[in-house]
Design a protein around this motif. Structure first.
Motif, PDB file in Angstrom:
ATOM      1  N   PRO A  22       1.015  -1.492  -0.402  1.00 25.26           N
ATOM      2  CA  PRO A  22       0.539  -0.071   0.374  1.00 25.26           C
ATOM      3  C   PRO A  22       0.903   0.997  -0.171  1.00 25.26           C
ATOM      4  O   PRO A  22       0.494   2.317  -0.224  1.00 25.26           O
ATOM      5  N   SER A  51      -4.539   1.714  -3.403  1.00 24.01           N
ATOM      6  CA  SER A  51      -6.036   1.461  -2.337  1.00 24.01           C
ATOM      7  C   SER A  51      -7.229   2.685  -3.763  1.00 24.01           C
ATOM      8  O   SER A  51      -8.016   2.492  -3.623  1.00 24.01           O
ATOM      9  N   HIS A  62       0.508   5.635   2.501  1.00 27.65           N
ATOM     10  CA  HIS A  62      -0.512   4.837   2.047  1.00 27.65           C
ATOM     11  C   HIS A  62      -1.765   4.992   1.597  1.00 27.65           C
ATOM     12  O   HIS A  62      -2.139   3.572   1.344  1.00 27.65           O
TER      13      HIS A  62
END
Lengths: 356, 215
Positions: A89, A131, B211
């Motif tokens: 990620p 994502s 992230h």
């Protein structure tokens, strides 16, 4: 013979026992949920330690518990595509693709990266974080990432399982292109027989942790003694036919020595040979000319073998001008139509899907 | 001094946290207890144990002084050692939790791509655990900054050498006209703490945004 397996692994009540020699090419690993398919793949990849095993690939020992030999996963050169893609990620798609190149084995072919990006349609995704990708896009990145690490063997653990039906179809299309373009041997785990028939040449059949059979997919599909295969809802056989183009009503037409077939599906160019997976439950039987019926696809066939009955149904194996055809009928039908080896019948085919 | 204490305890702190989070071995509970001991023991006891071990007459202290000519006793390095030992459990707890929260499936995926376990740790586990590592470092820093009991027992309270901030405040209050100085030092302590907290929160948010997760 490329991948040699001889392993025994116990996990609570469940015992996995596989002895098989799997040649190169694409091999489908088929079995119901809980048959041990994923466990087998994890053991081959080195992610799980088996209790007793001897595994070798192209003559190199990966694991031999008797001699205490255990090659760690990162030294095996075995790529893995997980059900849940497992992209990193904190890295972009591009960095995900390059991860294997930086830390593992670099593939010799410098053009492979561009080729994979093109083949799997990743060009527009390279700078995005994982994502922001859809499920199908993630799996495509995961497949490219695994192949770009230069594996000697690629394991795919139900890469389509988490996708809805249209996305699954799309991904299988991409996978078929990858299988055609790549010479890397693959083990493809799935509990969908059409999926495996579309991609694989060989089949390893697992049932309750036991390897029941291993061999060319056509040969295994035409056997009645494998209830894990012939007894399932998905059971079927592969018919080789020649496309004769698209008819006026939009149906694809195919010529087979045993008769003409008209089926829906994506257009196929005329003159192209195709392999059609025909499920046993989509085949009905008639004696002689059935007259007026909604089912238009009729193939002349001869009964080869009548299988054992279970829950009132039994499988009947037919020979349709050299190809095998499986059908499922009730015991009553077997008696009334006098089905026995050598009996001439007409096979009525409701639908079929394209296969590899 | 507090910064030194944090920096010095980071590598062993991460190592111990990783071992506690990912490895199974006999004696793991013992290591766990040992690491957490300074958190629950009275600080003075920790300081006294350090004095016994690392003081000039202590076995380890004498060994260090004879071989390397280096001594922790009544030196600022001793204050840093005491502070880092007091902050260590907080650091390890925080880092361990964040390493445990990293999906081990991602580590497996990295090994199937041919990455050596050390690289998996450096490229996957630690970057993903970074918010927790930062939080642990701030906690450790705060503990080191506020350390009093263990330091004063181990290396005394020598101004400019081994005196910690609370030590200085304590000294100031003891003096007849030291209240202004005590207030100033209190202000400094508050400013340092708030800055550390804000900095760690800001860094953690940046990491999480990278992230691709909602902060």
């Amino acid at each position: 013979m490329s991948l040699q397996l001889d392993l025994r692994h116990r996990q609570g009540e469940f015992e996995l026992r596989v002895v098989a020699e799997i040649p190169d090419g694409v091999t489908g690993v088929f079995g119901a949920s809980g048959a041990g398919k994923s466990t087998l793949l994890e053991i081959v990849a080195g992610l799980r330690r088996p209790h007793q095993a001897r595994i070798s690939f192209h003559g190199d020992l990966l694991c031999d518990t008797e001699r205490g030999l255990w090659l760690p996963a990162h030294c095996r050169g075995i790529g893995y595509v997980f059900q849940d893609s497992r992209l990193f990620p904190h890295l972009t798609v591009s960095d995900n693709l390059d991860f294997g190149r930086r830390h593992g084995r670099a593939p010799r072919d410098p053009g492979l990266r561009g080729h994979m990006i093109e083949l799997l349609g990743l060009g527009a995704l390279l700078h995005r974080p994982p994502s922001s990708l859809s499920g199908g896009e993630r799996q495509r990145v995961a497949i490219a990432r695994a192949l770009l690490s230069g594996p000697r063997l690629l394991l795919l653990d139900e890469p389509c399982a988490s996708l809805d039906v249209p996305r699954r179809e799309e991904l299988i299309g991409y996978l078929a292109a990858v299988c055609a373009a790549s010479s890397v041997p693959m083990l493809y785990v799935s509990h969908s027989l059409p999926e495996i028939a579309r991609l694989a040449q060989q089949l390893l059949l697992l049932e309750d942790g036991q390897a029941r059979a291993c061999g060319p997919i056509n040969e295994l599909l035409g056997r009645l003694d494998l209830p894990g295969l012939s007894g399932t809802d998905e059971a079927g056989t592969v018919l080789t036919a020649l496309s004769t183009g698209v008819a006026g009503d939009g149906l694809n037409t195919y010529r087979h020595p045993a008769g003409e077939l008209r089926l829906p599906g994506n257009p196929v160019a005329a003159g192209q040979p195709v392999r059609l997976l025909i499920r046993a439950r989509d085949v009905s039987l008639a004696i002689g000319d059935p007259g007026q019926l909604s089912i238009r696809n009729r193939l002349a066939a001869v009964v080869l073998e009548v299988g054992l009955a279970h829950t009132g149904l039994c499988e009947v194996l037919l020979d349709a001008a050299g190809d095998r055809l499986l059908t499922r009928v009730t015991m009553e039908t077997v008696r009334e139509l006098g089905l026995e080896p050598g009996r001439q019948v007409t096979a009525l085919v409701k639908s079929a899907s394209l296969s590899q | 001094m507090a910064a030194w204490a944090t920096l010095v305890s980071l590598p062993p702190g991460i190592a111990v946290a990783w071992v506690l989070a990912r490895c199974q071995f006999p004696g793991k509970l013992l290591l766990d207890v040992l690491v957490h001991l300074p958190l629950v023991m009275p600080p003075v006891v920790t300081g006294y144990l350090l004095l016994i071990a690392f003081g000039r007459q202590g076995t380890l202290g004498a060994l260090l002084e004879n071989t390397l000519g280096f001594s922790f006793a009544f030196n600022w390095t001793g204050a840093a050692l005491a502070s880092s030992i007091m902050g260590f459990p907080l650091l390890v707890r925080s880092v361990r939790l964040s390493i445990e929260s990293v999906d081990s499936g991602l580590e497996q995926a990295a090994t199937t791509l041919g990455a050596h376990p050390v690289w998996v740790l450096a490229r996957i586990t630690l970057p993903l655990a970074l918010p927790g590592i930062l939080a642990g470092a701030v906690l450790c820093f705060a503990k080191a900054l506020g350390e009093f009991g263990a330091t004063i027992t181990f290396v005394s309270n020598i101004p400019g050498l081994t005196q910690t901030l609370p030590g200085a405040i304590y000294n100031a209050i003891q003096l007849p006209d030291g209240e202004a100085a005590a207030l100033r030092l209190t202000g400094v302590a508050i400013a340092l703490s708030v800055t550390a907290l804000l900095a760690s929160e800001w860094l953690a948010r940046r990491v999480r945004r990278r992230h691709g997760r909602a902060p």
